[in-house]
Design an enzyme around this catalytic site. Sequence first.
Site, PDB file in Angstrom:
ATOM      1  CE  LYS A   1       2.967 -18.240  -9.308  1.00 45.79           C
ATOM      2  NZ  LYS A   1       2.929 -16.784  -9.279  1.00 45.79           N
TER       3      LYS A   1
ATOM      4  CE  LYS B   1      -1.703 -20.287 -15.189  1.00 45.45           C
ATOM      5  NZ  LYS B   1      -1.653 -19.290 -14.127  1.00 45.45           N
TER       6      LYS B   1
ATOM      7  CE  LYS C   1       2.153 -12.749 -16.508  1.00 47.53           C
ATOM      8  NZ  LYS C   1       1.916 -13.042 -15.104  1.00 47.53           N
TER       9      LYS C   1
HETATM   10  P1  TYM Z   1      -1.265 -13.220 -13.505  1.00 51.71           P
HETATM   11  O1  TYM Z   1      -0.286 -12.141 -13.697  1.00 51.71           O
HETATM   12  O2  TYM Z   1      -0.768 -14.618 -13.363  1.00 51.71           O
HETATM   13  O3  TYM Z   1      -2.301 -13.231 -14.717  1.00 51.71           O
HETATM   14  C1  TYM Z   1      -2.971 -12.055 -15.098  1.00 51.71           C
HETATM   15  C2  TYM Z   1      -4.382 -12.399 -15.526  1.00 51.71           C
HETATM   16  O4  TYM Z   1      -4.352 -13.324 -16.612  1.00 51.71           O
HETATM   17  C3  TYM Z   1      -5.181 -14.445 -16.319  1.00 51.71           C
HETATM   18  N1  TYM Z   1      -4.550 -15.637 -16.898  1.00 51.71           N
HETATM   19  C4  TYM Z   1      -5.174 -16.490 -17.725  1.00 51.71           C
HETATM   20  N2  TYM Z   1      -6.428 -16.510 -18.216  1.00 51.71           N
HETATM   21  C5  TYM Z   1      -6.740 -17.522 -19.059  1.00 51.71           C
HETATM   22  N3  TYM Z   1      -5.884 -18.498 -19.413  1.00 51.71           N
HETATM   23  C6  TYM Z   1      -4.610 -18.518 -18.939  1.00 51.71           C
HETATM   24  N4  TYM Z   1      -3.762 -19.467 -19.289  1.00 51.71           N
HETATM   25  C7  TYM Z   1      -4.210 -17.479 -18.047  1.00 51.71           C
HETATM   26  N5  TYM Z   1      -3.052 -17.186 -17.402  1.00 51.71           N
HETATM   27  C8  TYM Z   1      -3.285 -16.066 -16.701  1.00 51.71           C
HETATM   28  C9  TYM Z   1      -5.191 -14.524 -14.790  1.00 51.71           C
HETATM   29  O5  TYM Z   1      -6.329 -15.223 -14.320  1.00 51.71           O
HETATM   30  C10 TYM Z   1      -5.205 -13.061 -14.416  1.00 51.71           C
HETATM   31  O6  TYM Z   1      -6.522 -12.563 -14.429  1.00 51.71           O
HETATM   32  N6  TYM Z   1      -2.629 -12.833  -8.735  1.00 51.71           N
HETATM   33  C11 TYM Z   1      -2.846 -12.314 -10.057  1.00 51.71           C
HETATM   34  C12 TYM Z   1      -2.573 -10.825 -10.178  1.00 51.71           C
HETATM   35  C13 TYM Z   1      -3.268  -9.995  -9.157  1.00 51.71           C
HETATM   36  C14 TYM Z   1      -4.631  -9.623  -9.186  1.00 51.71           C
HETATM   37  C15 TYM Z   1      -4.817  -8.795  -8.028  1.00 51.71           C
HETATM   38  C16 TYM Z   1      -5.687  -9.908 -10.029  1.00 51.71           C
HETATM   39  C17 TYM Z   1      -2.688  -9.427  -8.072  1.00 51.71           C
HETATM   40  N7  TYM Z   1      -3.620  -8.689  -7.384  1.00 51.71           N
HETATM   41  C18 TYM Z   1      -6.055  -8.266  -7.727  1.00 51.71           C
HETATM   42  C19 TYM Z   1      -6.932  -9.365  -9.719  1.00 51.71           C
HETATM   43  C20 TYM Z   1      -7.103  -8.553  -8.574  1.00 51.71           C
HETATM   44  C21 TYM Z   1      -1.927 -13.034 -11.017  1.00 51.71           C
HETATM   45  O7  TYM Z   1      -0.955 -13.611 -10.639  1.00 51.71           O
HETATM   46  O8  TYM Z   1      -2.264 -12.880 -12.312  1.00 51.71           O
END
Ligand code: TYM
Length: 335
Positions: free
Chosen positions: A115, A197, A200
Amino acid sequence: MFKDKKIVFSGVQPSGTLTIGNYLGAIRNFTAFPEDHHCYYCVVDEHAITVRQDPAELRRRTYETLALYIACGLDPEKNTLFVQSHVTEHAELCWILDCYTMFGELSRMTQFKDKSAKNADNINAGLFTYPVLMAADILLYQTDLVPVGNDQKQHIELARNIAERFNGIYPGTFTVPEGFIPQSGARIMSLADPTKKMSKSDENENAVVRILDPRDVIIRKFKRAVTDSGSEVRRGEGKEGVGNLMNVYSALTGKTDEEIEKEFAGRGYGDFKAAIGEVCADVLAPVQSEFTRLVADKKYLESVMKKGADEARYNACRTLSKVRRKVGFIEPVRD
Ligand code: TYM
């Protein structure tokens, strides 16, 4: 702390329109826990501001992410659905945990490296300490299981390390959480570059299938997905694009590699891509219509947010006051 149920916690950032990566890697699995689990699913708006957001857009996406949670099958009566910034204990615990997290540990986080490369003009301290806020999210609820995609593995490992370190100094403070990563769908790659990956925030719309994309767009995006010069549907060296499409198809249908190879033997990539597009659009159609209904009802979404935040705050306060006592803060005098 007495717990009569296993605790599940996860979150999604309202930082863009969610993709099938978010759906297959995370949200779909949120619904998989039986009723003897207490599940908290949070819209993590505080995480989202580590990169610059337009305030009106962030608000809109926060409502939308909550609506998507419900549209994907999370019943607000059975799960605690809430917005992170409504429970200020997250930020407060984050500060305390910052003081128990090492600079070196945070420097090794691959997502920080990625990032900061992408946002070279805004490498702020929040981007660096982001995994500590994530640890606070998880530890605040004495979480046992954290359903996430593969890219969050390192952050979960850090949350475990922080919990163990803290417990080593102040025994019995936190449950040490475990990641819960699905067998298929945990790592969906970009349709334009299968070494990256699916994200979004990708600027190339053809790289990403969004949960809310219309049927014809979903079908078109899969048709355009990058593959290779061959035609055989199977995994192999130089066939990362096809491998990724097999992952998507498998996650959508539950079919094994063998079954997929058999189904498309001698049929070529065109047929395979068309089939994925159709299946994906079929799976998402009910989510989309539920979403459209829910997102129009702001009052209802606000009532869900309030109920969720009240439930979450009650339990967050219990952990936080324990932590405050352990580190030596005086409980504030209240009348
Ligand atoms: P975020 O918002 O980037 O993504 C949300 C969830 O989607 C999963 N994910 C994917 N899984 C498979 N293939 C992909 N291409 C893909 N892109 C995203 C992510 O692994 C995630 O589970 N830091 C986290 C959010 C967060 C969180 C937490 C998660 C904040 N606090 C506490 C669990 C527990 C994040 O940025 O996810």
